[in-house]
Scaffold this active site. Structure first.
Site, PDB file in Angstrom:
ATOM      1  N   LYS A   1       0.810  -1.198   0.000  1.00 53.68           N
ATOM      2  CA  LYS A   1       0.000   0.000   0.000  1.00 53.68           C
ATOM      3  C   LYS A   1       0.853   1.260   0.000  1.00 53.68           C
ATOM      4  CE  LYS A   1      -3.128  -2.313   3.224  1.00 53.68           C
ATOM      5  NZ  LYS A   1      -3.558  -2.348   4.633  1.00 53.68           N
ATOM      6  N   GLY A   2       2.111   1.093   0.347  1.00 55.02           N
ATOM      7  CA  GLY A   2       2.956   2.253   0.636  1.00 55.02           C
ATOM      8  C   GLY A   2       3.094   3.255  -0.499  1.00 55.02           C
TER       9      GLY A   2
ATOM     10  N   GLU B   1       7.342   2.715  -6.313  1.00 59.10           N
ATOM     11  CA  GLU B   1       7.528   2.225  -4.942  1.00 59.10           C
ATOM     12  C   GLU B   1       7.778   3.392  -3.996  1.00 59.10           C
ATOM     13  OE1 GLU B   1       7.076   0.163  -2.908  1.00 59.10           O
ATOM     14  OE2 GLU B   1       7.743  -1.857  -3.357  1.00 59.10           O
ATOM     15  N   ASP B   2       7.335   3.243  -2.762  1.00 61.98           N
ATOM     16  CA  ASP B   2       7.682   4.241  -1.758  1.00 61.98           C
ATOM     17  C   ASP B   2       9.130   4.097  -1.325  1.00 61.98           C
ATOM     18  OD1 ASP B   2       7.067   1.796  -0.664  1.00 61.98           O
ATOM     19  OD2 ASP B   2       6.091   2.588   1.115  1.00 61.98           O
TER      20      ASP B   2
ATOM     21  N   ASP C   1      14.408  -1.142  -0.319  1.00 60.51           N
ATOM     22  CA  ASP C   1      15.165  -1.495   0.875  1.00 60.51           C
ATOM     23  C   ASP C   1      16.133  -2.629   0.512  1.00 60.51           C
ATOM     24  OD1 ASP C   1      15.979  -2.196   3.440  1.00 60.51           O
ATOM     25  OD2 ASP C   1      14.005  -2.135   4.329  1.00 60.51           O
TER      26      ASP C   1
ATOM     27  N   LYS D   1      16.974   3.115   0.429  1.00 62.57           N
ATOM     28  CA  LYS D   1      17.874   2.746   1.531  1.00 62.57           C
ATOM     29  C   LYS D   1      18.980   1.893   0.931  1.00 62.57           C
ATOM     30  CE  LYS D   1      15.141   2.473   5.781  1.00 62.57           C
ATOM     31  NZ  LYS D   1      14.659   1.539   6.832  1.00 62.57           N
TER      32      LYS D   1
ATOM     33  N   PHE E   1      13.973   3.843  10.481  1.00 59.35           N
ATOM     34  CA  PHE E   1      12.599   3.409  10.233  1.00 59.35           C
ATOM     35  C   PHE E   1      11.761   4.639   9.945  1.00 59.35           C
ATOM     36  CE2 PHE E   1       8.472   1.702  10.596  1.00 59.35           C
ATOM     37  CZ  PHE E   1       8.570   0.321  10.494  1.00 59.35           C
ATOM     38  N   VAL E   2      11.315   4.758   8.695  1.00 58.65           N
ATOM     39  CA  VAL E   2      10.578   5.960   8.306  1.00 58.65           C
ATOM     40  C   VAL E   2       9.093   5.666   8.133  1.00 58.65           C
ATOM     41  CG1 VAL E   2      12.503   7.218   7.291  1.00 58.65           C
ATOM     42  CG2 VAL E   2      11.251   5.569   5.891  1.00 58.65           C
TER      43      VAL E   2
ATOM     44  N   ASP F   1       4.145   3.058   6.717  1.00 64.07           N
ATOM     45  CA  ASP F   1       3.467   2.761   7.984  1.00 64.07           C
ATOM     46  C   ASP F   1       4.359   2.098   9.021  1.00 64.07           C
ATOM     47  OD1 ASP F   1       3.673   0.205   6.615  1.00 64.07           O
ATOM     48  OD2 ASP F   1       2.274  -0.552   8.113  1.00 64.07           O
TER      49      ASP F   1
ATOM     50  N   ARG G   1       0.467   6.323   7.803  1.00 65.53           N
ATOM     51  CA  ARG G   1       0.525   6.460   6.344  1.00 65.53           C
ATOM     52  C   ARG G   1       0.038   7.838   5.891  1.00 65.53           C
ATOM     53  NH1 ARG G   1       1.493   1.364   4.009  1.00 65.53           N
ATOM     54  NH2 ARG G   1       0.525  -0.412   5.053  1.00 65.53           N
TER      55      ARG G   1
HETATM   56  C1  PRP Z   1       7.666  -1.956   1.802  1.00 64.61           C
HETATM   57  C2  PRP Z   1       7.798  -1.102   0.563  1.00 64.61           C
HETATM   58  C3  PRP Z   1       8.267  -2.068  -0.462  1.00 64.61           C
HETATM   59  C4  PRP Z   1       9.075  -3.061   0.334  1.00 64.61           C
HETATM   60  C5  PRP Z   1      10.512  -2.757   0.164  1.00 64.61           C
HETATM   61  O1  PRP Z   1       6.430  -2.572   1.777  1.00 64.61           O
HETATM   62  O2  PRP Z   1       6.578  -0.512   0.194  1.00 64.61           O
HETATM   63  O3  PRP Z   1       7.200  -2.727  -1.114  1.00 64.61           O
HETATM   64  O4  PRP Z   1       8.712  -2.907   1.713  1.00 64.61           O
HETATM   65  O5  PRP Z   1      11.288  -3.653   0.881  1.00 64.61           O
HETATM   66  P1  PRP Z   1      12.364  -4.592   0.221  1.00 64.61           P
HETATM   67  O6  PRP Z   1      13.182  -3.771  -0.734  1.00 64.61           O
HETATM   68  O7  PRP Z   1      13.186  -5.049   1.411  1.00 64.61           O
HETATM   69  O8  PRP Z   1      11.668  -5.731  -0.446  1.00 64.61           O
HETATM   70  P2  PRP Z   1       5.721  -3.187   3.070  1.00 64.61           P
HETATM   71  O9  PRP Z   1       6.033  -4.665   3.133  1.00 64.61           O
HETATM   72  O10 PRP Z   1       6.088  -2.379   4.273  1.00 64.61           O
HETATM   73  O11 PRP Z   1       4.177  -3.053   2.724  1.00 64.61           O
HETATM   74  P3  PRP Z   1       3.267  -1.732   2.567  1.00 64.61           P
HETATM   75  O12 PRP Z   1       3.721  -1.044   1.314  1.00 64.61           O
HETATM   76  O13 PRP Z   1       1.874  -2.245   2.457  1.00 64.61           O
HETATM   77  O14 PRP Z   1       3.480  -0.875   3.793  1.00 64.61           O
END
Ligand code: PRP
Length: 177
Positions: A42-43, A98-99, A102, A130, A151-152, A158, A164
């Protein structure tokens, strides 16, 4: 702790300025073409909605959902699809939105999956990177900000589904994680 006591990493103004720059770059890179923005739930929803409104391209948007297997995403690298896109992607210019990038596991999975549709091109737009956390060598084509390993929350991101809706991006201190 109240939301407005969390330290601000990026203000709404900083974010909006950078989103405008990325939109201008997309306008140049895809001049005269159509694009499909695909947001990762959802991010990415807030970033997608701002970015899509700043470009002047012929654009549609769609969403894709992913989940990790249990809580093992970072160690197992396993990601599964919970919602597929609804539009045909063959021959399309895809901007995967993507938000945050990571470890890169999610984006690597999605990129490989979307490439099976044989789009004309597939570009990745990540508001935050990141880079120090990467486990898989994957880079976004459009990056808003490279950030340290904190942790943002906010602007779509979220902690246990909260925060969010914050307009700024803020840092959650370790004692609250
Ligand atoms: C977050 C973000 C990416 C993912 C990145 O999603 O939106 O989809 O993690 O992480 P990675 O590079 O280590 O794979 P999250 O699982 O927090 O779900 P959300 O978007 O619903 O908050």
């Amino acid at each position: 702790m109240l939301m407005d006591e969390l330290r601000v990493l990026l203000t709404h103004k900083q974010i909006q300025d950078r989103v405008g720059e990325i939109a201008a770059q997309l306008d140049r890179d895809f001049a005269g073409q159509s694009v499909i923005f695909i947001g990762v739930l959802k991010g990415a929803t807030i970033f997608l909605s701002d970015l899509a409104r700043r470009v002047q391209l012929d654009a549609t948007f769609d969403f894709i959902g992913v989940a990790s297997y249990g809580k093992q995403k970072q160690s197992s690298g396993e990601v599964r699809l919970t919602k597929d896109v609804e539009q045909p992607l063959t021959g399309a210019n895809i901007i995967l939105v993507e938000d945050i990038l990571d470890t890169g596991l999610t984006m690597n999975y999605l990129r490989n999956m979307l490439l099976t549709h044989q789009p004309r091109c597939l570009k990745i737009a990540a508001l935050l990177d990141k880079a120090c956390r990467r486990q898989i060598p994957i880079q976004a084509d459009y990056v808003g900000f490279t950030i340290p390993d904190e942790f943002v929350v906010g602007y779509g991101m979220d902690h246990a589904e909260r925060y969010r809706n914050l307009p700024d991006i803020r840092v959650l201190p370790p004692e609250l994680i």
